[in-house]
Design a protein around this motif. Sequence first.
Motif, mmCIF file in Angstrom:
data_model
loop_
_atom_site.group_PDB
_atom_site.id
_atom_site.type_symbol
_atom_site.label_atom_id
_atom_site.label_comp_id
_atom_site.label_asym_id
_atom_site.label_seq_id
_atom_site.Cartn_x
_atom_site.Cartn_y
_atom_site.Cartn_z
ATOM 1 N N GLU A 96 0.815 -1.209 0.000
ATOM 2 C CA GLU A 96 0.000 0.000 0.000
ATOM 3 C C GLU A 96 0.854 1.267 0.000
ATOM 4 O O GLU A 96 0.372 2.344 -0.365
ATOM 5 N N TYR A 97 2.123 1.171 0.387
ATOM 6 C CA TYR A 97 3.015 2.314 0.332
ATOM 7 C C TYR A 97 3.973 2.244 -0.860
ATOM 8 O O TYR A 97 4.497 3.280 -1.278
ATOM 9 N N ARG A 166 4.021 7.697 0.139
ATOM 10 C CA ARG A 166 4.449 7.759 1.522
ATOM 11 C C ARG A 166 5.313 6.537 1.782
ATOM 12 O O ARG A 166 5.268 5.561 1.027
ATOM 13 N N GLU A 191 -0.027 17.383 -0.172
ATOM 14 C CA GLU A 191 -0.838 16.946 0.949
ATOM 15 C C GLU A 191 -1.334 15.529 0.689
ATOM 16 O O GLU A 191 -1.770 15.209 -0.425
ATOM 17 N N ALA A 192 -1.294 14.669 1.700
ATOM 18 C CA ALA A 192 -1.774 13.301 1.527
ATOM 19 C C ALA A 192 -3.285 13.268 1.357
ATOM 20 O O ALA A 192 -3.817 12.397 0.652
ATOM 21 N N ASP A 193 -3.989 14.210 1.974
ATOM 22 C CA ASP A 193 -5.454 14.213 1.942
ATOM 23 C C ASP A 193 -5.997 15.565 1.509
ATOM 24 O O ASP A 193 -7.013 16.035 2.023
ATOM 25 N N GLY A 194 -5.328 16.206 0.572
ATOM 26 C CA GLY A 194 -5.787 17.514 0.126
ATOM 27 C C GLY A 194 -5.183 17.906 -1.201
ATOM 28 O O GLY A 194 -4.366 17.170 -1.773
ATOM 29 N N ARG A 215 1.357 13.002 6.772
ATOM 30 C CA ARG A 215 0.613 14.151 6.251
ATOM 31 C C ARG A 215 0.884 14.472 4.794
ATOM 32 O O ARG A 215 0.083 15.168 4.159
#
Length: 250
Positions: A96-97, A166, A191-194, A215
């Motif tokens: 997953e990484y 990541r 950004e990981a979530d943006g 992050r």
Amino acid sequence: MTEAAPRFSPPLTPPDRVVQVLREQGYAVLGREGLCQWAALPAAELDALAPTWDDLRPDAYLRDGGRYRSRRHSCFIVDGDNVTPVPHRAHWQPVEYNALHGGMERWFEPLSADVLSRPVWPRLLSALATACSAMKGPGTWYVEAHQFRIDTTDGIGRPTPEGAHRDGVDFVAVLLVGRHGIKGGETRVFEADGPQGIRFTLTEPWSALLLDDARVIHESTPIQPLEAHGHRDTLVLTFRARGFQGPAAP
């Protein structure tokens, strides 16, 4: 031939604001002078490490068939000022990484005695661990150290063949050791979530990108030759609080 000035200069962080900036945006960038000041390291001692990048070993695990990466890898436990090498172990990441190389044990040659015997080495790891503890809370850090050389033997070299990613750790430090006869190698942090992101090119030896791995995601673009034997050398250090990653790791 010399490389033209980079289009995107790195957004340097003042040494006294490193932890604050890491907390605010998930990454910080230090120039050579800033790293040496922040970590209390003599630049000449860091420079003395650079010739060891001429003694790396080819990466036999590249699944894209490339021959452009050489490396060494060793692991350490850092507890305050105590830096302890651990018995040589495989590098492992979950899929997953790292969709390209995850899920398999990769055994690389360890860092040389020439690196490990130098006083600047444990001091560098200890200084970076201090930033980890300031962000995540004090504790013991499990550190993997990777010496990388990406070259242009195949006409193009890929610093991050797995793409933007990541590392599955708490903290990552990417230190540029040198770049010779190349163009490209732009660093990108998102950004990981943006939606926000930034791009710049590290060119100064011993400039450093520090990352809160939870992050942000990061990558470096491919390099191309400007002259024979072009290459880009980096030191990547990952810090994890819950032990080393492995097939049975939580």
